[in-house]
Write a protein that holds these residues in place. Structure first.
Motif, PDB file in Angstrom:
ATOM      1  N   ILE A  67       0.856  -1.180   0.000  1.00  0.00           N
ATOM      2  CA  ILE A  67       0.000   0.000   0.000  1.00  0.00           C
ATOM      3  C   ILE A  67       0.899   1.241   0.000  1.00  0.00           C
ATOM      4  O   ILE A  67       2.103   1.143   0.231  1.00  0.00           O
ATOM      5  N   GLY A  68       0.310   2.400  -0.252  1.00  0.00           N
ATOM      6  CA  GLY A  68       1.134   3.596  -0.249  1.00  0.00           C
ATOM      7  C   GLY A  68       0.327   4.863  -0.431  1.00  0.00           C
ATOM      8  O   GLY A  68      -0.815   4.832  -0.904  1.00  0.00           O
ATOM      9  N   PHE A  69       0.925   5.958  -0.018  1.00  0.00           N
ATOM     10  CA  PHE A  69       0.323   7.274  -0.200  1.00  0.00           C
ATOM     11  C   PHE A  69       0.732   7.831  -1.564  1.00  0.00           C
ATOM     12  O   PHE A  69       1.905   7.736  -1.957  1.00  0.00           O
ATOM     13  N   ILE A  70      -0.228   8.438  -2.246  1.00  0.00           N
ATOM     14  CA  ILE A  70       0.044   8.983  -3.568  1.00  0.00           C
ATOM     15  C   ILE A  70      -0.854  10.197  -3.794  1.00  0.00           C
ATOM     16  O   ILE A  70      -1.989  10.237  -3.299  1.00  0.00           O
ATOM     17  N   PRO A  71      -0.367  11.217  -4.498  1.00  0.00           N
ATOM     18  CA  PRO A  71      -1.224  12.365  -4.793  1.00  0.00           C
ATOM     19  C   PRO A  71      -2.496  11.934  -5.524  1.00  0.00           C
ATOM     20  O   PRO A  71      -2.442  11.106  -6.444  1.00  0.00           O
ATOM     21  N   GLU A  72      -3.619  12.484  -5.105  1.00  0.00           N
ATOM     22  CA  GLU A  72      -4.901  12.142  -5.715  1.00  0.00           C
ATOM     23  C   GLU A  72      -4.876  12.366  -7.221  1.00  0.00           C
ATOM     24  O   GLU A  72      -5.443  11.591  -7.989  1.00  0.00           O
ATOM     25  N   LEU A  73      -4.215  13.432  -7.656  1.00  0.00           N
ATOM     26  CA  LEU A  73      -4.180  13.749  -9.080  1.00  0.00           C
ATOM     27  C   LEU A  73      -3.434  12.694  -9.892  1.00  0.00           C
ATOM     28  O   LEU A  73      -3.636  12.569 -11.100  1.00  0.00           O
ATOM     29  N   MET A  74      -2.557  11.908  -9.244  1.00  0.00           N
ATOM     30  CA  MET A  74      -1.847  10.844  -9.949  1.00  0.00           C
ATOM     31  C   MET A  74      -2.584   9.510  -9.856  1.00  0.00           C
ATOM     32  O   MET A  74      -2.325   8.598 -10.650  1.00  0.00           O
ATOM     33  N   ALA A  75      -3.498   9.398  -8.888  1.00  0.00           N
ATOM     34  CA  ALA A  75      -4.224   8.138  -8.681  1.00  0.00           C
ATOM     35  C   ALA A  75      -5.628   8.165  -9.266  1.00  0.00           C
ATOM     36  O   ALA A  75      -6.279   7.120  -9.366  1.00  0.00           O
ATOM     37  N   GLU A  76      -6.086   9.341  -9.677  1.00  0.00           N
ATOM     38  CA  GLU A  76      -7.489   9.519 -10.071  1.00  0.00           C
ATOM     39  C   GLU A  76      -7.927   8.546 -11.163  1.00  0.00           C
ATOM     40  O   GLU A  76      -8.987   7.920 -11.073  1.00  0.00           O
ATOM     41  N   GLN A  77      -7.124   8.419 -12.212  1.00  0.00           N
ATOM     42  CA  GLN A  77      -7.507   7.540 -13.322  1.00  0.00           C
ATOM     43  C   GLN A  77      -7.594   6.085 -12.876  1.00  0.00           C
ATOM     44  O   GLN A  77      -8.541   5.372 -13.229  1.00  0.00           O
ATOM     45  N   ALA A  78      -6.626   5.640 -12.079  1.00  0.00           N
ATOM     46  CA  ALA A  78      -6.623   4.252 -11.601  1.00  0.00           C
ATOM     47  C   ALA A  78      -7.815   3.983 -10.689  1.00  0.00           C
ATOM     48  O   ALA A  78      -8.383   2.886 -10.707  1.00  0.00           O
TER      49      ALA A  78
END
Length: 296
Positions: free
Chosen positions: A240-251
């Motif tokens: 698991i991990g933290f990631i900016p929402e803008l980079m995860a939005e499509q996934a």
């Protein structure tokens, strides 16, 4: 011999950076030439302007006095030159940008596409940096401006302009064992395999401080070199991990990853910022791209 504009221009950069080699790089020259010009300028003026030592260069009182006048005059001349050459400059030229992965994918790429369409004659040099490297490149004059995510710890004489605010999410792959972890505490998070940026990064420092508030040590099991490596590793089921929402939005929208709630941590809202050295004038092309970024 008459003292020309070039002599004062060379003195301006030597006095500004207090380093002959650095000044030579900015002037696209070499240290022996810069030294020769400085010697001739001191000879013509009739006094010492700089003192050389192993620690670098210091301005003499006379040098400080001259620089106070030359810096104002030179910067005004540069401003006038830029204004007069604006139409011609947009047909050719170069813009040098230092950007972190988050900034590149979060805001820069779409704007670069627009800029490239409007000004195809401008050459773009984009260098992928960590936040520390982006600040260092700006200090050295290697880039026109840098783009990074907060916190940056930029020097006080640098200016940061917020371009975009974003949240960070804790995510897991939908088809992984971690998808069942719908909500976790800070203590439960560090018991899981975590994918994150390594100790070289400001993001690591941010989460280290955050988890330290709970007397917990933040130590990712997998260190990613750049932010764009985190999502593929999580999608591959490595943790698991933290990631900016803008980079995860499509996934997230495509159902490839799911969001895990964090019950006892307040993840600070972060910003993508444009960082510039206010003592350094941008050329017309760089200034045009800057305005496009600020208007997004």
């Amino acid at each position: 011999m008459e003292i020309t504009y070039d002599y004062y221009r060379i003195f301006y950069y030597v006095a500004k950076y207090k380093n002959l080699t650095h000044a030579a790089e900015i002037l696209h020259s070499n240290q022996p030439n810069v030294t020769k010009f400085m010697n001739k300028l001191e000879e013509q003026i009739g006094c010492k302007l700089i003192i050389r030592s192993n620690k670098g260069i210091q301005l003499t009182p006379e040098g400080e006095k001259l620089f106070s006048h030359v810096s104002i005059a030179y910067e005004q001349l540069r401003e006038a030159e830029l204004e007069l050459s604006s139409d011609r400059a947009m047909n050719s030229g170069i813009v040098r940008i230092g950007a972190t992965e988050t900034a590149l994918h979060g805001i820069l790429l779409p704007v670069l596409n627009q800029f490239r369409t409007q000004y195809p004659g401008i050459r773009l040099m984009i260098t992928n940096y960590s936040t520390r490297q982006a600040i260092s490149a700006l200090k050295k004059g290697a880039v026109d401006f840098s783009l990074a995510a907060t916190p940056t710890d930029a020097p006080m004489d640098f200016q940061e302009t917020t371009l975009l605010n974003f949240n960070e999410l804790l995510i897991a792959a939908k088809d992984s064992p971690y998808a069942s972890l719908t909500e976790l505490t800070a203590k439960e998070i560090i018991r899981q395999p975590v994918v994150g940026l390594g100790q070289h990064s400001k993001t690591y420092e941010l989460y280290s401080a955050l988890f330290l508030e709970h007397n917990l040590e933040w130590q990712p099991d997998i260190d990613a070199a750049t932010a764009d490596q985190i999502l593929p590793m999580i999608k591959a089921g490595l943790g698991i991990g933290f990631i900016p929402e803008l980079m995860a939005e499509q996934a997230i929208n495509q159902g490839e990853v799911c969001v895990i709630k964090v019950s006892d941590l307040t993840i600070p809202r972060r910003s993508l910022v444009l960082i510039e050295d206010k003592t350094q004038h941008l050329n017309i092309a760089a200034n045009t791209l800057k305005k496009m970024l600020l208007s997004t």
